[in-house]
Design a protein around this motif. Structure first.
Motif, PDB file in Angstrom:
ATOM      1  N   LYS A  43       0.838  -1.204   0.000  1.00 47.23           N
ATOM      2  CA  LYS A  43       0.000   0.000   0.000  1.00 47.23           C
ATOM      3  C   LYS A  43       0.868   1.248   0.000  1.00 47.23           C
ATOM      4  N   GLY A  44       1.970   1.193   0.762  1.00 43.79           N
ATOM      5  CA  GLY A  44       2.952   2.275   0.779  1.00 43.79           C
ATOM      6  C   GLY A  44       2.346   3.661   0.827  1.00 43.79           C
ATOM      7  N   LYS A  45       2.850   4.527  -0.088  1.00 41.29           N
ATOM      8  CA  LYS A  45       2.378   5.905  -0.137  1.00 41.29           C
ATOM      9  C   LYS A  45       1.498   6.157  -1.355  1.00 41.29           C
ATOM     10  N   LYS A  46       0.843   5.090  -1.829  1.00 39.35           N
ATOM     11  CA  LYS A  46      -0.029   5.257  -2.992  1.00 39.35           C
ATOM     12  C   LYS A  46      -1.085   6.313  -2.711  1.00 39.35           C
ATOM     13  N   GLN A  47      -1.288   7.171  -3.692  1.00 41.19           N
ATOM     14  CA  GLN A  47      -2.159   8.333  -3.517  1.00 41.19           C
ATOM     15  C   GLN A  47      -3.618   7.956  -3.730  1.00 41.19           C
ATOM     16  N   GLU A  48      -4.390   7.983  -2.657  1.00 42.47           N
ATOM     17  CA  GLU A  48      -5.827   7.779  -2.799  1.00 42.47           C
ATOM     18  C   GLU A  48      -6.465   9.091  -3.252  1.00 42.47           C
ATOM     19  N   LYS A  49      -7.556   8.951  -4.003  1.00 38.46           N
ATOM     20  CA  LYS A  49      -8.287  10.124  -4.459  1.00 38.46           C
ATOM     21  C   LYS A  49      -9.768   9.812  -4.423  1.00 38.46           C
ATOM     22  N   GLN A  50     -10.570  10.721  -4.879  1.00 39.98           N
ATOM     23  CA  GLN A  50     -12.006  10.555  -4.822  1.00 39.98           C
ATOM     24  C   GLN A  50     -12.425   9.235  -5.473  1.00 39.98           C
ATOM     25  N   GLY A  51     -12.984   8.338  -4.685  1.00 40.99           N
ATOM     26  CA  GLY A  51     -13.482   7.070  -5.211  1.00 40.99           C
ATOM     27  C   GLY A  51     -12.451   5.961  -5.280  1.00 40.99           C
ATOM     28  N   LEU A  52     -11.166   6.252  -5.046  1.00 40.24           N
ATOM     29  CA  LEU A  52     -10.101   5.258  -5.185  1.00 40.24           C
ATOM     30  C   LEU A  52      -9.464   4.972  -3.827  1.00 40.24           C
ATOM     31  N   HIS A  53      -9.391   3.672  -3.500  1.00 44.48           N
ATOM     32  CA  HIS A  53      -8.848   3.254  -2.214  1.00 44.48           C
ATOM     33  C   HIS A  53      -7.882   2.086  -2.437  1.00 44.48           C
ATOM     34  N   PHE A  54      -6.854   1.990  -1.595  1.00 41.73           N
ATOM     35  CA  PHE A  54      -5.893   0.893  -1.688  1.00 41.73           C
ATOM     36  C   PHE A  54      -5.994   0.020  -0.442  1.00 41.73           C
ATOM     37  N   VAL A  55      -5.993  -1.291  -0.679  1.00 42.34           N
ATOM     38  CA  VAL A  55      -6.140  -2.262   0.398  1.00 42.34           C
ATOM     39  C   VAL A  55      -4.975  -3.242   0.312  1.00 42.34           C
ATOM     40  N   GLN A  56      -4.236  -3.411   1.404  1.00 42.81           N
ATOM     41  CA  GLN A  56      -3.076  -4.298   1.374  1.00 42.81           C
ATOM     42  C   GLN A  56      -3.518  -5.757   1.501  1.00 42.81           C
ATOM     43  N   TRP A  57      -2.865  -6.639   0.696  1.00 43.75           N
ATOM     44  CA  TRP A  57      -3.180  -8.072   0.767  1.00 43.75           C
ATOM     45  C   TRP A  57      -1.956  -8.891   0.359  1.00 43.75           C
ATOM     46  N   LEU A  58      -2.049 -10.207   0.550  1.00 44.16           N
ATOM     47  CA  LEU A  58      -1.030 -11.196   0.170  1.00 44.16           C
ATOM     48  C   LEU A  58       0.239 -11.122   1.014  1.00 44.16           C
ATOM     49  N   ASN A  59       0.207 -10.349   2.088  1.00 42.71           N
ATOM     50  CA  ASN A  59       1.295 -10.360   3.058  1.00 42.71           C
ATOM     51  C   ASN A  59       0.801 -11.047   4.336  1.00 42.71           C
ATOM     52  N   GLU A  60       1.718 -11.661   5.054  1.00 43.15           N
ATOM     53  CA  GLU A  60       1.325 -12.340   6.290  1.00 43.15           C
ATOM     54  C   GLU A  60       0.643 -11.358   7.243  1.00 43.15           C
ATOM     55  N   GLY A  61      -0.524 -11.747   7.704  1.00 45.47           N
ATOM     56  CA  GLY A  61      -1.279 -10.920   8.636  1.00 45.47           C
ATOM     57  C   GLY A  61      -2.261  -9.968   7.988  1.00 45.47           C
ATOM     58  N   ASP A  62      -2.206  -9.817   6.669  1.00 44.68           N
ATOM     59  CA  ASP A  62      -3.167  -8.927   5.995  1.00 44.68           C
ATOM     60  C   ASP A  62      -4.585  -9.485   6.106  1.00 44.68           C
ATOM     61  N   GLU A  63      -5.541  -8.599   6.351  1.00 42.08           N
ATOM     62  CA  GLU A  63      -6.954  -8.984   6.406  1.00 42.08           C
ATOM     63  C   GLU A  63      -7.760  -7.997   5.567  1.00 42.08           C
ATOM     64  N   PRO A  64      -7.632  -8.095   4.246  1.00 41.15           N
ATOM     65  CA  PRO A  64      -8.305  -7.126   3.376  1.00 41.15           C
ATOM     66  C   PRO A  64      -9.819  -7.135   3.505  1.00 41.15           C
ATOM     67  N   GLU A  65     -10.372  -8.259   3.971  1.00 39.52           N
ATOM     68  CA  GLU A  65     -11.829  -8.354   4.092  1.00 39.52           C
ATOM     69  C   GLU A  65     -12.402  -7.306   5.031  1.00 39.52           C
ATOM     70  N   GLU A  66     -11.581  -6.801   5.947  1.00 35.07           N
ATOM     71  CA  GLU A  66     -12.076  -5.794   6.889  1.00 35.07           C
ATOM     72  C   GLU A  66     -12.517  -4.519   6.181  1.00 35.07           C
ATOM     73  N   MET A  67     -11.893  -4.220   5.025  1.00 33.07           N
ATOM     74  CA  MET A  67     -12.253  -3.006   4.280  1.00 33.07           C
ATOM     75  C   MET A  67     -13.211  -3.282   3.129  1.00 33.07           C
ATOM     76  N   LEU A  68     -13.557  -4.556   2.915  1.00 36.27           N
ATOM     77  CA  LEU A  68     -14.294  -4.897   1.704  1.00 36.27           C
ATOM     78  C   LEU A  68     -15.707  -5.421   1.958  1.00 36.27           C
ATOM     79  N   GLU A  69     -16.184  -5.282   3.182  1.00 36.75           N
ATOM     80  CA  GLU A  69     -17.578  -5.656   3.424  1.00 36.75           C
ATOM     81  C   GLU A  69     -18.497  -4.804   2.547  1.00 36.75           C
TER      82      GLU A  69
END
Length: 303
Positions: free
Chosen positions: A34-60
């Protein structure tokens, strides 16, 4: 809609993200860093595929999940190590997509998974549509079959509408296979590859993006969908058309054995092929922007 996307920074993913944002969807890009990726209106970044990542928390509450993740098949010689990465990158990402869905309380109503016309194997004589059987002949068809089988878990376990996009050769000026195919012509060394009778099932990048959006909006489309233009061409016809559009000669044949020596097993992508028709998109009245090769190449190179 709320749409999650893996492979969102890749060739197709970037253009698809731009289109979805233009249509005012909320887009969630799953990324390893996810780093410093620039979010903007309507665009969000969700970290996944790393140990401990739980992307489902942001994707309900996501409506659609689009899985485009996987090592590129046309960016280098297919060594045994590269084949391992091509295979495992797809299986790992798609298994994680299924795990993610399993952990969502509210499931998406659609899963769109990348795939390829390599499912059908190669032939100069047969034509293939979505009803054609699996070939099981080579490495690429095996990859595609296993890839689709994992994605189909969403349909079997949760009755989620699942679509497998069987991409042909995607034509774009700056990415994919076309720049490499055009380079010899630009160097005045273009010509027939192999026999020239092998089929090339192509599609313009604009139709790839438009057709994915079309499928999201048309809920009757499901299962495998061929992403190819209605008029495939032989490799010889492709070369002649490309040379005409680029105003370069088509004269220097490249024998199959030379391509195989350079590319190894990957040479199948250009020395063999398949004639694939997009019956499902046509039967659902998808309005192709580019149905013939010449108009597609003119759009790409004469803008």
């Amino acid at each position: 809609m709320k749409i999650a996307l893996t492979g969102g920074t890749g060739f197709i993913g970037q253009k698809l993200t731009d289109q979805l944002l233009q249509e005012n969807h909320q887009v969630y890009i799953l990324t390893r860093n996810k780093g410093k990726k620039q979010e903007k209106q309507g665009l969000h970044f969700v970290q996944w595929l790393n140990e401990g990542d739980e992307p489902e928390e942001m994707l309900e509450g996501i409506d659609v999940l689009i899985n485009l993740a996987g090592e590129s098949i046309n960016s280098g010689r297919w060594t045994e190590e590269r084949k391992r990465r091509i295979y495992h990158s797809r299986m790992h990402a798609t298994n994680e997509v299924i795990r993610l869905i399993d952990h969502l309380n509210e499931k998406p109503y659609t899963l769109i998974n990348a795939s390829a016309v390599g499912y059908y194997g190669t032939s100069e004589k047969r034509s293939f549509d979505e009803a054609s059987p699996y070939s099981g002949e080579d490495f690429l068809s095996t990859v595609v079959k296993n890839w689709e089988d994992i994605a189909k878990t969403a349909e079997k376990d949760w009755n989620i509408r699942t679509i497998c996009c069987r991409f042909g050769i995607i034509l774009d000026k700056n990415a994919g296979a076309l720049p490499k195919m055009a380079l010899p012509y630009k160097l005045f060394a273009g010509g027939r590859i192999g026999s020239g009778n092998q089929w090339l099932s192509w599609i313009h990048i604009n139709d790839v993006i438009s057709a994915i959006v079309y499928m999201i909006e048309h809920e009757s489309i499901e299962g495998p969908v061929n992403f190819t233009a209605p008029n495939p061409v032989t490799m010889n016809e492709f070369g002649h058309t490309l040379s005409t559009v680029l105003h370069k000669p088509h004269w220097l044949p490249v024998p199959s054995f030379a391509v195989k020596a350079i590319l190894g097993e990957m040479s199948k992508l250009v020395t063999e092929g398949q004639k694939v028709t997009p019956n499902k998109l046509l039967s659902h009245d998808y309005p192709f922007h580019f149905t013939h090769l010449k108009e597609a190449l003119e759009d790409i190179y004469q803008k």
